[in-house]
Write a protein that holds these residues in place. Structure first.
Motif: not given
Length: 176
Positions: A109-111, A131-134, A136-138, A152-154
């Motif tokens: 699942y891509d988000t 795997t978090p995106g650039a 982003w934290s997880m 999460g990002a901000g």
């Protein structure tokens, strides 16, 4: 001369103590970051035959071009009425079937925050990878009846829930 020797000895002891203390601190922090090894998923008979017919491409293993043209296969006469026995080296291994806890249905699942992959069974699921995106934290939470992966990002949050407490596993994705 004795005074210089005392200074070198004091410097050596202080440096050794500092290196030892630093190593111990880094070792303690890094020991808490060990993750579980990824699980290997079962290979079905169809996957095994596809892998035998087509070797995987590798950037370090290139086939060398042949200097002579390939010779056509020579027909070998076989006596009629004699059954051929298959070569044991070329027969694919028998698949014992999936284990009761997995079904072999691996779904990704891509988000906006990253990618989550679950192995979804008939009555439960397991997390294969997240795997978090650039940027982003997880965070991951697991219980006996659900798994939650939050990116999460901000102030942005993306949650991927896989639940199976009231039926077969289902995946819900929410942006918060």
């Amino acid at each position: 001369m004795l005074r210089g020797f005392v200074h070198v000895l004091a410097w050596s002891l202080a440096t050794g103590a500092a290196v030892t203390l630093s190593w111990w601190g880094v070792h303690t922090v890094m020991a808490g970051t060990v993750y579980d090894r990824p699980r290997a998923l079962p290979i079905t008979a169809a996957d095994a035959t596809a892998q035998e017919s087509e070797p995987p491409a590798s950037s370090t293993n290139r086939p060398t071009p042949s200097k002579r043209p390939p010779s056509p296969p020579s027909p070998s006469p076989e006596p009629t009425g004699t059954p051929r026995t298959p070569d044991p080296a070329k027969t694919p291994p028998q698949d014992p079937g999936p284990s009761p806890t997995t079904s072999g249905q691996v779904k990704g699942y891509d988000t906006d925050g990253g990618r989550v992959v679950f192995d979804i069974g008939e009555s439960s699921a397991t997390l294969v990878s997240a795997t978090p995106g650039a940027g982003w934290s997880m965070q991951v939470w697991k219980t006996r009846t659900w798994i939650r992966v939050e990116f999460g990002a901000g102030a942005d949050r993306v949650s991927v829930f896989c639940t199976w407490h009231d039926g077969p596993p289902r995946v819900d994705i929410g942006n918060y």
